[in-house]
Structures are given as C-alpha cells and as structure tokens.
Design a protein around this motif. Structure first.
Motif, mmCIF file in Angstrom:
data_model
loop_
_atom_site.group_PDB
_atom_site.id
_atom_site.type_symbol
_atom_site.label_atom_id
_atom_site.label_comp_id
_atom_site.label_asym_id
_atom_site.label_seq_id
_atom_site.Cartn_x
_atom_site.Cartn_y
_atom_site.Cartn_z
ATOM 1 N N PHE A 81 0.835 -1.201 0.000
ATOM 2 C CA PHE A 81 0.000 0.000 0.000
ATOM 3 C C PHE A 81 0.876 1.260 0.000
ATOM 4 C CE2 PHE A 81 -2.322 3.415 2.134
ATOM 5 C CZ PHE A 81 -3.440 3.495 1.315
ATOM 6 N N ARG A 82 1.946 1.243 0.792
ATOM 7 C CA ARG A 82 2.844 2.392 0.839
ATOM 8 C C ARG A 82 3.442 2.662 -0.537
ATOM 9 N NH1 ARG A 82 7.947 3.608 0.790
ATOM 10 N NH2 ARG A 82 8.569 1.410 0.572
ATOM 11 N N ARG A 83 3.869 1.611 -1.213
ATOM 12 C CA ARG A 83 4.479 1.773 -2.529
ATOM 13 C C ARG A 83 3.458 2.251 -3.554
ATOM 14 N NH1 ARG A 83 6.155 -3.350 -4.049
ATOM 15 N NH2 ARG A 83 7.145 -2.428 -5.874
ATOM 16 N N ALA A 84 2.216 1.775 -3.419
ATOM 17 C CA ALA A 84 1.164 2.261 -4.320
ATOM 18 C C ALA A 84 0.930 3.747 -4.115
ATOM 19 C CB ALA A 84 -0.124 1.481 -4.075
ATOM 20 N N SER A 85 0.999 4.193 -2.866
ATOM 21 C CA SER A 85 0.759 5.606 -2.566
ATOM 22 C C SER A 85 1.872 6.504 -3.100
ATOM 23 C CB SER A 85 0.616 5.804 -1.058
ATOM 24 O OG SER A 85 1.845 5.584 -0.397
ATOM 25 N N GLN A 86 3.003 5.904 -3.494
ATOM 26 C CA GLN A 86 4.116 6.679 -4.032
ATOM 27 C C GLN A 86 4.146 6.696 -5.560
ATOM 28 O OE1 GLN A 86 7.485 4.820 -2.101
ATOM 29 N NE2 GLN A 86 7.299 6.113 -0.277
ATOM 30 N N LEU A 87 3.200 6.007 -6.191
ATOM 31 C CA LEU A 87 3.139 6.036 -7.646
ATOM 32 C C LEU A 87 2.745 7.425 -8.134
ATOM 33 C CD1 LEU A 87 1.341 2.643 -8.415
ATOM 34 C CD2 LEU A 87 3.743 3.186 -8.804
ATOM 35 N N GLU A 88 3.160 7.730 -9.337
ATOM 36 C CA GLU A 88 2.860 9.038 -9.917
ATOM 37 C C GLU A 88 1.353 9.256 -9.984
ATOM 38 O OE1 GLU A 88 3.660 11.574 -14.051
ATOM 39 O OE2 GLU A 88 4.474 9.547 -13.796
ATOM 40 N N GLY A 89 0.914 10.394 -9.490
ATOM 41 C CA GLY A 89 -0.500 10.751 -9.551
ATOM 42 C C GLY A 89 -1.356 10.192 -8.438
ATOM 43 N N ALA A 90 -0.779 9.434 -7.501
ATOM 44 C CA ALA A 90 -1.564 8.840 -6.416
ATOM 45 C C ALA A 90 -2.149 9.924 -5.526
ATOM 46 C CB ALA A 90 -0.695 7.895 -5.595
ATOM 47 N N LYS A 91 -3.423 9.762 -5.181
ATOM 48 C CA LYS A 91 -4.113 10.715 -4.312
ATOM 49 C C LYS A 91 -4.702 9.973 -3.113
ATOM 50 C CE LYS A 91 -5.464 13.673 -8.203
ATOM 51 N NZ LYS A 91 -6.606 14.254 -8.954
ATOM 52 N N THR A 92 -4.524 10.538 -1.933
ATOM 53 C CA THR A 92 -5.079 9.950 -0.722
ATOM 54 C C THR A 92 -6.570 10.245 -0.649
ATOM 55 O OG1 THR A 92 -2.985 10.229 0.448
ATOM 56 C CG2 THR A 92 -4.955 9.906 1.793
ATOM 57 N N ALA A 104 -7.003 4.431 1.792
ATOM 58 C CA ALA A 104 -7.210 4.266 0.356
ATOM 59 C C ALA A 104 -6.487 5.349 -0.410
ATOM 60 C CB ALA A 104 -8.697 4.289 0.021
ATOM 61 N N ILE A 105 -5.987 4.974 -1.570
ATOM 62 C CA ILE A 105 -5.429 5.935 -2.518
ATOM 63 C C ILE A 105 -6.050 5.661 -3.877
ATOM 64 C CG2 ILE A 105 -3.255 6.242 -1.278
ATOM 65 C CD1 ILE A 105 -3.018 4.381 -4.523
ATOM 66 N N SER A 106 -6.039 6.666 -4.742
ATOM 67 C CA SER A 106 -6.558 6.479 -6.094
ATOM 68 C C SER A 106 -5.496 6.806 -7.123
ATOM 69 C CB SER A 106 -7.797 7.350 -6.330
ATOM 70 O OG SER A 106 -7.457 8.715 -6.385
ATOM 71 N N LEU A 107 -5.524 6.056 -8.209
ATOM 72 C CA LEU A 107 -4.661 6.272 -9.364
ATOM 73 C C LEU A 107 -5.541 6.443 -10.589
ATOM 74 C CD1 LEU A 107 -2.282 3.263 -8.632
ATOM 75 C CD2 LEU A 107 -1.755 5.667 -8.157
ATOM 76 N N THR A 108 -4.950 6.887 -11.685
ATOM 77 C CA THR A 108 -5.674 7.007 -12.941
ATOM 78 C C THR A 108 -4.962 6.176 -13.995
ATOM 79 O OG1 THR A 108 -6.369 9.252 -12.381
ATOM 80 C CG2 THR A 108 -6.551 8.589 -14.681
ATOM 81 N N ASP A 109 -5.701 5.264 -14.627
ATOM 82 C CA ASP A 109 -5.078 4.390 -15.622
ATOM 83 C C ASP A 109 -5.010 5.109 -16.977
ATOM 84 O OD1 ASP A 109 -7.478 4.099 -17.014
ATOM 85 O OD2 ASP A 109 -7.770 1.995 -16.495
ATOM 86 N N PRO A 110 -4.429 4.485 -18.004
ATOM 87 C CA PRO A 110 -4.254 5.175 -19.290
ATOM 88 C C PRO A 110 -5.555 5.594 -19.963
ATOM 89 C CG PRO A 110 -2.849 3.234 -19.180
ATOM 90 C CD PRO A 110 -3.762 3.160 -18.009
ATOM 91 N N ASN A 111 -6.680 5.018 -19.535
ATOM 92 C CA ASN A 111 -7.970 5.341 -20.140
ATOM 93 C C ASN A 111 -8.797 6.295 -19.288
ATOM 94 O OD1 ASN A 111 -7.690 3.351 -22.407
ATOM 95 N ND2 ASN A 111 -7.552 1.953 -20.669
ATOM 96 N N LYS A 112 -8.146 6.905 -18.283
ATOM 97 C CA LYS A 112 -8.766 7.895 -17.395
ATOM 98 C C LYS A 112 -9.761 7.278 -16.420
ATOM 99 C CE LYS A 112 -6.387 10.912 -19.657
ATOM 100 N NZ LYS A 112 -5.071 11.348 -19.112
ATOM 101 N N PHE A 113 -9.691 5.959 -16.217
ATOM 102 C CA PHE A 113 -10.498 5.325 -15.186
ATOM 103 C C PHE A 113 -9.734 5.311 -13.858
ATOM 104 C CE2 PHE A 113 -12.439 3.124 -18.948
ATOM 105 C CZ PHE A 113 -13.687 3.713 -18.824
ATOM 106 N N THR A 114 -10.493 5.302 -12.780
ATOM 107 C CA THR A 114 -9.919 5.331 -11.437
ATOM 108 C C THR A 114 -9.582 3.920 -10.966
ATOM 109 O OG1 THR A 114 -11.128 7.336 -10.841
ATOM 110 C CG2 THR A 114 -10.375 5.947 -9.030
#
Length: 338
Positions: A81-92, A104-114
């Motif tokens: 989870f910590r490493r996921a939170s450090q990915l580019e664009g990750a939001k708490t 929880a954190i959120s990322l955005t995939d190449p198709n703009k889905f969460t």
C-alpha cells in the motif's frame, strides 16, 4: 516498473458507477441481490455489499450523465500500500465515512479510469455457507447415485443474494498500453489469451487474475478486450452467487420485476462460470455468475481463438456479435465475454 517491483494486490473489491437517478438504481440493486452497506457518504455515495468479507462491493453516485468511474483492489501488505501511494499521480482518499474504514489511494489508468487501492479495512464476518435459494441445501440426485433420500427440493423466492464482486472488464482501442500499465505495476497474470480468428499474432482479449502463488484464485478478476470503438468503455461487472439454483431463482425474480435481460442463463468457455447478464436502469451491463474456475501459479496460460463464448445457453446477443447492432454499446472484436 520491473516485474520484480510489482505492487501486490490480493483481490478485486468494488466497482464505482455514476447514475442519473441513484434512487432508481437503489430499487434495482435490491432486486439484484445487493444489501445497502450503511449510510451514504458526505458526498452522497451509496455503498452496497454482498455477504462476503468486503465492506462494500459497489459504490453508486448520482450524476447528470451515467459513467463508469473505476474499481478498487485490496493491497497485499502495508508495504504494498505504501508503494502504491508513491506512484505518480496517487491521491489519498478520505475513508472516514466509508464502510470498513481503512486507508485508500486512487490512481488514474491510461484510459482515465480510477484505480483505488485500499488497505486495513475492517472485514465483514461471513456465513458458514454461501447463501443459497435452495432451502436446506439438500444433495442432488443423479441418475444412478440417489443421495437425496426422503428430502424434498424447495426454493426460496427472491433475489439471488450477491457474495462478492468477481470481475469487470474493458473494451479498449488502447489494448497494448492498457495491458502494459496494469501488468507493469501490479501482479496481474493472464489465465487465458484470445487471438483474432485466423490470426494468432493478434491478441484481442486477456483474462487476468491476481497472482497469489500456490493459493487458488478466481480464473479472472479483470478482462481487457481489443475494441474498434474510439474510446475505452466498461464491458460489464460480474457478481458471484452461490449456485445454479440461486442463479435461476434470481433470474426469475429480475424478470418478474420487469428488468431487461441481456444474455443468459448459459455457461462460458473461458472461466467456465454460469452467466446471467442484465441491464441496470442506466443500461450498464451487470452479471450474476456461479461455479467459476479457480487457478493458481501452476496453471498454464492458455491461448485460443476468440469467438467461442458459451458452451450452452441462448444465442449470443446483438451487442456481442450477433447480426443486429445496438449503437449504445461497444462490440468487442469477434465477440468476447467473460
């Protein structure tokens, strides 16, 4: 991101949809077999659960236009989870008013889905057995092996109660980039790869599972199909029920309530699950499934030609490769479902 640096996820947990009328969806959700998981969030989100460990399996939001927002997965460890939170664009994300709490954190995939990654949620307690429409769960009598002696088979009328979210899928013109994004960051591995008819060099669909080593997991939790549409669209989301009797009773209940059937009941080839697809009030496709395959790291990736969608069941609907086409749904190449 190198394979050795992948962030490990344990399971798919929930999907997020927006609907023009959240109250209309709520009525459908009850008929489908969801249970409201608690009060709405401060933002008006409604949470629906099954009877499995996940605090919720479906998040519904009200919005002017219908939209698939994305999906949530559970991290394998605090470090993941910590490493996921450090990915580019990750939001708490604020989870204080969500069932189960946690982080929880959120990322955005190449198709703009969460893509939401959750950790440390409070799991739900689960029943000893799956919730079945079959009263008393009597054995089934075979032609020669009569195991149900003196017991009658009786059914409960009502919705097919949902256990968990099993899988969801995309149809995308960005097939290679989408596959690379998910596989490069997380422990997705293909169980089945499908190629275009007559062209083994062109992959058109992949059924991904989350690698858990020797532990058995669902055949797939994520389907990516190559599409000829201009943008990526959600294909369907699929929720597990206990058995085929529960599935048929749920099918009957949804039909009696006036909901629109897409395709079913039948049995798929890839994943082997018994399927039953319906339209929700926003015309998204949502599925009940039962008796799906489970696999582990010893299971070899299989390669096959696309188009063989069912072992048995009704004819394939127009939106998935039959003669007529409906313009409000994307069609995967050669008809792919799961």
């Amino acid at each position: 991101m190198a394979v050795g640096k992948q962030i490990r996820l344990t399971r798919l947990a929930f999907v997020i949809y927006e609907h023009p009328s959240i109250d209309t969806f709520a009525a459908f959700a009850e008929d489908f077999g969801f249970v409201e998981a608690g009060p709405a969030s401060k933002q008006g989100e409604r949470f629906y659960r099954g009877y499995g460990v996940d605090p919720y399996v479906y998040v519904a939001r009200e919005a002017p236009e219908k939209r698939f927002v994305g999906a949530g997965f559970v991290a394998e460890s605090a470090e993941d989870f910590r490493r996921a939170s450090q990915l580019e664009g990750a939001k708490t994300l604020d989870t204080s008013d969500r069932p189960g709490g946690g982080e929880a954190i959120s990322l955005t995939d190449p198709n703009k889905f969460t893509v939401v990654i959750v950790w440390d949620q409070e799991p739900r307690s689960t029943p000893e057995h799956g919730v079945s429409a079959l009263k008393g769960r009597p054995a089934m009598n075979g032609a020669l092996d009569k195991r149900r002696k003196g017991d009658f088979t009786r059914m409960k009328h009502g919705p097919a109660m949902v256990h968990k979210l099993g899988h969801f899928g995309y149809i995308t013109p960005n097939f290679e980039d989408t596959c690379a994004w998910y596989q490069g960051r997380f422990n997705f591995v293909p169980t089945d790869m499908l190629h275009a008819p007559g062209n083994t060099s062109l992959d058109v669909a992949v059924f991904f599972r989350l690698d858990q080593g020797q532990a058995f997991v669902d055949h797939h939790c994520f389907l990516i199909a190559r599409g000829d549409t201009a943008k990526t669209s959600v294909h369907h989301s699929s929720f597990e029920v206990e058995d085929i009797d529960t599935q048929f009773m749920g099918h009957q209940w949804l039909k009696q309530k006036g909901h629109d059937l897409v395709w079913g009941i039948g049995r798929h080839v890839h994943g082997s699950q018994i399927f039953d697809y319906w339209y929700d009030p926003s015309r998204f496709i949502i599925e009940h499934y039962a008796d799906g395959d489970v696999v582990n790291e010893d299971t070899e990736t299989l390669h096959a030609e696309a188009g063989n969608m069912a072992v048995w069941g009704p004819p394939v609907p127009a939106i998935w490769g039959a003669k007529a086409e409906e313009s409000d749904h994307p069609k995967p190449l050669s008809g792919i479902s799961g």
